[in-house]
Write an enzyme that holds these catalytic residues in place. Structure first.
Site, PDB file in Angstrom:
ATOM      1  N   ASN A 288      35.698 -75.476  62.172  1.00 38.05           N
ATOM      2  CA  ASN A 288      35.676 -75.221  60.733  1.00 38.05           C
ATOM      3  C   ASN A 288      34.376 -75.775  60.164  1.00 38.05           C
ATOM      4  O   ASN A 288      34.227 -76.995  60.038  1.00 38.05           O
ATOM      5  CB  ASN A 288      36.903 -75.899  60.089  1.00 38.05           C
ATOM      6  CG  ASN A 288      36.895 -75.767  58.581  1.00 38.05           C
ATOM      7  OD1 ASN A 288      36.050 -75.066  58.011  1.00 38.05           O
ATOM      8  ND2 ASN A 288      37.821 -76.432  57.920  1.00 38.05           N
TER       9      ASN A 288
ATOM     10  N   LYS B  19      33.344 -75.576  57.240  1.00 36.80           N
ATOM     11  CA  LYS B  19      33.473 -75.945  55.824  1.00 36.80           C
ATOM     12  C   LYS B  19      32.318 -75.321  55.024  1.00 36.80           C
ATOM     13  O   LYS B  19      31.976 -74.182  55.290  1.00 36.80           O
ATOM     14  CB  LYS B  19      33.545 -77.463  55.686  1.00 36.80           C
ATOM     15  CG  LYS B  19      34.667 -78.028  56.591  1.00 36.80           C
ATOM     16  CD  LYS B  19      35.085 -79.415  56.264  1.00 36.80           C
ATOM     17  CE  LYS B  19      36.250 -79.803  57.183  1.00 36.80           C
ATOM     18  NZ  LYS B  19      36.837 -81.080  56.864  1.00 36.80           N
TER      19      LYS B  19
ATOM     20  N   HIS C 235      44.365 -75.380  53.989  1.00 35.90           N
ATOM     21  CA  HIS C 235      43.620 -76.579  54.377  1.00 35.90           C
ATOM     22  C   HIS C 235      43.780 -77.630  53.279  1.00 35.90           C
ATOM     23  O   HIS C 235      43.823 -77.297  52.096  1.00 35.90           O
ATOM     24  CB  HIS C 235      42.143 -76.240  54.589  1.00 35.90           C
ATOM     25  CG  HIS C 235      41.395 -77.347  55.256  1.00 35.90           C
ATOM     26  ND1 HIS C 235      40.977 -78.466  54.565  1.00 35.90           N
ATOM     27  CD2 HIS C 235      41.022 -77.532  56.544  1.00 35.90           C
ATOM     28  CE1 HIS C 235      40.369 -79.286  55.412  1.00 35.90           C
ATOM     29  NE2 HIS C 235      40.387 -78.747  56.624  1.00 35.90           N
TER      30      HIS C 235
ATOM     31  N   GLU D  21      41.767 -79.565  51.950  1.00 34.41           N
ATOM     32  CA  GLU D  21      40.708 -79.542  50.930  1.00 34.41           C
ATOM     33  C   GLU D  21      40.982 -78.446  49.893  1.00 34.41           C
ATOM     34  O   GLU D  21      40.647 -78.587  48.714  1.00 34.41           O
ATOM     35  CB  GLU D  21      39.338 -79.360  51.602  1.00 34.41           C
ATOM     36  CG  GLU D  21      38.912 -80.637  52.317  1.00 34.41           C
ATOM     37  CD  GLU D  21      38.014 -80.433  53.528  1.00 34.41           C
ATOM     38  OE1 GLU D  21      37.449 -79.342  53.696  1.00 34.41           O
ATOM     39  OE2 GLU D  21      37.889 -81.398  54.324  1.00 34.41           O
TER      40      GLU D  21
ATOM     41  N   GLU E 176      46.940 -81.408  60.613  1.00 34.48           N
ATOM     42  CA  GLU E 176      45.756 -82.157  60.189  1.00 34.48           C
ATOM     43  C   GLU E 176      46.182 -83.240  59.198  1.00 34.48           C
ATOM     44  O   GLU E 176      46.259 -82.968  57.986  1.00 34.48           O
ATOM     45  CB  GLU E 176      44.752 -81.223  59.503  1.00 34.48           C
ATOM     46  CG  GLU E 176      44.200 -80.134  60.395  1.00 34.48           C
ATOM     47  CD  GLU E 176      42.805 -79.710  59.955  1.00 34.48           C
ATOM     48  OE1 GLU E 176      41.901 -79.740  60.792  1.00 34.48           O
ATOM     49  OE2 GLU E 176      42.606 -79.370  58.777  1.00 34.48           O
TER      50      GLU E 176
ATOM     51  N   GLY F 231      37.705 -86.181  58.228  1.00 32.95           N
ATOM     52  CA  GLY F 231      36.402 -86.667  57.783  1.00 32.95           C
ATOM     53  C   GLY F 231      36.295 -88.176  57.673  1.00 32.95           C
ATOM     54  O   GLY F 231      35.365 -88.687  57.056  1.00 32.95           O
TER      55      GLY F 231
ATOM     56  N   SER G 240      38.997 -85.661  62.491  1.00 24.67           N
ATOM     57  CA  SER G 240      38.056 -86.560  63.188  1.00 24.67           C
ATOM     58  C   SER G 240      38.022 -86.349  64.702  1.00 24.67           C
ATOM     59  O   SER G 240      37.885 -87.305  65.466  1.00 24.67           O
ATOM     60  CB  SER G 240      38.360 -88.019  62.836  1.00 24.67           C
ATOM     61  OG  SER G 240      38.080 -88.255  61.465  1.00 24.67           O
TER      62      SER G 240
HETATM   63  P1  13P Z   1      36.879 -83.371  60.511  1.00 21.33           P
HETATM   64  O1  13P Z   1      36.832 -82.913  61.944  1.00 21.33           O
HETATM   65  O2  13P Z   1      35.535 -83.448  59.870  1.00 21.33           O
HETATM   66  O3  13P Z   1      37.689 -84.598  60.352  1.00 21.33           O
HETATM   67  O4  13P Z   1      37.622 -82.210  59.704  1.00 21.33           O
HETATM   68  C1  13P Z   1      38.790 -81.693  60.201  1.00 21.33           C
HETATM   69  C2  13P Z   1      39.094 -80.482  59.442  1.00 21.33           C
HETATM   70  O5  13P Z   1      39.257 -80.541  58.240  1.00 21.33           O
HETATM   71  C3  13P Z   1      39.176 -79.218  60.174  1.00 21.33           C
HETATM   72  O6  13P Z   1      39.734 -78.231  59.415  1.00 21.33           O
END
Ligand code: 13P
Length: 265
Positions: free
Chosen positions: A17, A19, A106, A108, A183, A189, A226
Site C-alpha cells: 500500500n 498510500k 483502511h 486512515e 491491521e 506506521g 509495521s
Molecule cells: P505500515 O506498514 O506503514 O505500518 O502501514 C500499514 C498499512 O497501513 C498498510 O495498509
C-alpha cells in the site's frame, strides 16, 4: 491492460500500500526497479501494488509492457459505479484501468475521511460487484487493545459484520472475492508491529467468523502494521497468515528490495 490474476488463488498475497506516495510519477520507476530482479517465488506468493489511483493506468501499462506478474489494487473506491460524487473513483473505473483489488475500510480512511462501517459495507459490495477482490481492513485502536483480548475480538467481529451486511455469503464465497487484512491501528506506521502470535490469534478468530457466519472457510487473511524486511518472514511464512499488507516499507526502495528478497524462489 494486463490481467494476470483473474481468479482467487491460495498463494500468499503480499500487497504494497503506497498510500499517498510518491509525489512525482517519475519516482515510480525507481520503486518498480526493485521488482526487476527479485526472483520472487510466484508459486507461493502473489504480489500486488496499491498506488495512488492517478498512477494506476501508467503502472498497468508498464506491467503490460514487461509482462509483470504483479496485480494492482485501488486504495479505496466509491459505493456507486458512477454519479455526482465529486472527487470519488468507482470500482468499475479502477477495474477498467487495470486494478484487480480494492483496499476498503483502511483505518486512515475511517479516521481522516469519516468512513463509517455502513459506507465500508457499501464499498465492499460495490467492489465485488465490479469484479474486484475486496481487501477489507479491520483492526482495533490502542484504547480497545488495552481492554484486553475479548474487547479486541468484539470490536473486530462488529467491523466484519457491518462490512458484510450488504453482501450475501454465497456471493462472497462463490466469487471468492473477499480478503480480510487485520491491521491493528496502533501498529500502523508506528514501528510497533503486533507479535506474530498475537496476529495469528486474531486472524484465527477472523477465520472462525468467516467460516461460521458466512460459510467462507478459505478466505485469505493478511496481517498489516509495521511490516518490514526484518519481520516480514515471521508473518508471511507462518501457516496461519495468508500474506501481508505493507505500507511505509514499500515506498522505501532499499527496504522494498530487502522485503522482496525474502520472497525469493
Ligand atoms: P505500515 O506498514 O506503514 O505500518 O502501514 C500499514 C498499512 O497501513 C498498510 O495498509
Amino acid at each position: 491492460m494486463i490481467r494476470i490474476i483473474s481468479d482467487y488463488s491460495m498463494k500468499k498475497l503480499i500487497a504494497f500500500n503506497w498510500k499517498m506516495y510518491p509525489k512525482k510519477a517519475a519516482d515510480i520507476e525507481g520503486l518498480l526497479l526493485a521488482f526487476d530482479d527479485a526472483n520472487i517465488d510466484t508459486d507461493r506468493y502473489e504480489i500486488a501494488i496499491a498506488p495512488p489511483a492517478v498512477y494506476l493506468p501508467m503502472i498497468a501499462d508498464i506491467f503490460y509492457e514487461v509482462k509483470a506478474d504483479i496485480s494492482l489494487a485501488m486504495q479505496n473506491c466509491a459505493w456507486q459505479s458512477e454519479g455526482a460524487l465529486t472527487g470519488e473513483i468507482s470500482a468499475e473505473m479502477g477495474k477498467n484501468v487495470g486494478a484487480d483489488y480494492a483496499i476498503i475500510g483502511h483505518s486512515e480512511r475511517r479516521m481522516y475521511f469519516g468512513e463509517t462501517d455502513e459506507m465500508i459495507g457499501k464499498k465492499v459490495s460495490a467492489a465485488i460487484k465490479a469484479g474486484l477482490v475486496a481487501i477489507l481492513c479491520v483492526g482495533e485502536p490502542l484504547s480497545v487493545r488495552k481492554k484486553g483480548k475479548a474487547a479486541v475480538k468484539q470490536y473486530i467481529r462488529k467491523q466484519i459484520e457491518e462490512a458484510m451486511k450488504g453482501l450475501s455469503a454465497s456471493k462472497a464465497f462463490s466469487s471468492k472475492r473477499i480478503i480480510i487484512a487485520y491491521e491493528p491501528v496502533w501498529a500502523i506506521g508506528t514501528g510497533n508491529a503486533a507479535t506474530p502470535e498475537d496476529a495469528i490469534e486474531v486472524i484465527a478468530f477472523i477465520r472462525s467468523i468467516l467460516n461460521t457466519s458466512y460459510s467462507i472457510p478459505t478466505a485469505r487473511i493478511l496481517y498489516g502494521g509495521s511490516v518490514n524486511a526484518k519481520n516480514v518472514p515471521l508473518f508471511v511464512k507462518h501457516d496461519g497468515i495468508d500474506g501481508a499488507l505493507i505500507g511505509g516499507a514499500s515506498i522505501d526502495k532499499k527496504e522494498l528490495k530487502s522485503i522482496l528478497k525474502t520472497l525469493h524462489s
